[in-house]
Design a protein around this motif. Sequence first.
Motif, PDB file in Angstrom:
ATOM      1  N   VAL A  53     -22.263 -43.004 -95.821  1.00 12.78           N
ATOM      2  CA  VAL A  53     -22.468 -44.033 -94.806  1.00 12.78           C
ATOM      3  C   VAL A  53     -23.292 -43.413 -93.682  1.00 12.78           C
ATOM      4  CG1 VAL A  53     -21.335 -45.615 -93.193  1.00 12.78           C
ATOM      5  CG2 VAL A  53     -20.247 -45.087 -95.397  1.00 12.78           C
ATOM      6  N   ASP A  54     -24.460 -43.987 -93.425  1.00  9.92           N
ATOM      7  CA  ASP A  54     -25.360 -43.445 -92.395  1.00  9.92           C
ATOM      8  C   ASP A  54     -25.633 -41.957 -92.618  1.00  9.92           C
ATOM      9  OD1 ASP A  54     -25.550 -45.942 -91.091  1.00  9.92           O
ATOM     10  OD2 ASP A  54     -23.717 -45.526 -89.946  1.00  9.92           O
ATOM     11  N   THR A  73     -24.020 -44.695-103.484  1.00  8.08           N
ATOM     12  CA  THR A  73     -24.417 -44.598-102.079  1.00  8.08           C
ATOM     13  C   THR A  73     -24.982 -43.228-101.733  1.00  8.08           C
ATOM     14  OG1 THR A  73     -22.181 -43.965-101.382  1.00  8.08           O
ATOM     15  CG2 THR A  73     -22.744 -46.339-101.327  1.00  8.08           C
ATOM     16  N   ASP A  74     -24.726 -42.242-102.566  1.00  5.37           N
ATOM     17  CA  ASP A  74     -25.236 -40.896-102.324  1.00  5.37           C
ATOM     18  C   ASP A  74     -26.717 -40.849-102.692  1.00  5.37           C
ATOM     19  OD1 ASP A  74     -25.895 -38.197-102.276  1.00  5.37           O
ATOM     20  OD2 ASP A  74     -24.199 -37.559-103.509  1.00  5.37           O
ATOM     21  N   PRO A  75     -27.602 -40.596-101.727  1.00  6.18           N
ATOM     22  CA  PRO A  75     -29.028 -40.571-102.047  1.00  6.18           C
ATOM     23  C   PRO A  75     -29.407 -39.441-103.006  1.00  6.18           C
ATOM     24  CG  PRO A  75     -28.669 -39.876 -99.775  1.00  6.18           C
ATOM     25  CD  PRO A  75     -27.348 -40.353-100.315  1.00  6.18           C
ATOM     26  N   GLU A  76     -28.535 -38.460-103.161  1.00  9.71           N
ATOM     27  CA  GLU A  76     -28.777 -37.348-104.074  1.00  9.71           C
ATOM     28  C   GLU A  76     -28.204 -37.597-105.467  1.00  9.71           C
ATOM     29  OE1 GLU A  76     -30.732 -34.772-103.262  1.00  9.71           O
ATOM     30  OE2 GLU A  76     -31.054 -35.888-101.403  1.00  9.71           O
ATOM     31  N   TRP A  77     -27.618 -38.772-105.683  1.00  2.00           N
ATOM     32  CA  TRP A  77     -26.972 -39.059-106.971  1.00  2.00           C
ATOM     33  C   TRP A  77     -27.876 -38.805-108.164  1.00  2.00           C
ATOM     34  CZ3 TRP A  77     -27.649 -42.879-110.792  1.00  2.00           C
ATOM     35  CH2 TRP A  77     -26.607 -42.982-111.727  1.00  2.00           C
TER      36      TRP A  77
END
Length: 181
Positions: free
Chosen positions: A66-67, A126-130
């Motif tokens: 989140v953010d 939600t994890d941009p590194e997923w």
Amino acid sequence: MQDRGTFIDWLLPYALEWEKQTGIPAAVFLAIAASESNFGAAPTLFGIKGPSPSGASAPFPTFEVVDGVPTPTTDTFAVYNTPDEAFQHFMSLISQGRYASAWQAFQQSGNWQALLADLQDAGYATDPEWPAKIVALAQEMGGSPMTQPAQQSSMGPTPDALLSGANPIGEPLPEGTKVEV
């Protein structure tokens, strides 16, 4: 949590069968399932929120970004009676709705890394590194660099070779393994 080897041994026959049907490398299925279930610590496999097709769900602790900050939370995730139910639910999810264009692009290109990025762009995690985390885990599970589309994968043995008794973790498949898909 199961140890990694036990988790992979348990799920590998299913992942191989679904690879044959979808073109998504077995190591990618294993990586997503391992990441989303913490190697079997939760019976969620693919981290799908809401009920399973059979209506089963359960609350589990998780992290959502989140953010830009990993934030602990609890959410309700689908739980499954069988691994096949989980694979079917995952494939149903990513082949329609907001993920449909990602699946269609994969069917045309066979590029599973782009599929992961496209699923991420459509809101799968939600994890941009997923996507990068799944790629790294898939490479670890596949045992070699996996930079090519599934049809030209350098992941190692072919699905037919794997089904004949070899597997990426170097142990024979259990005798009499049958997978229903």
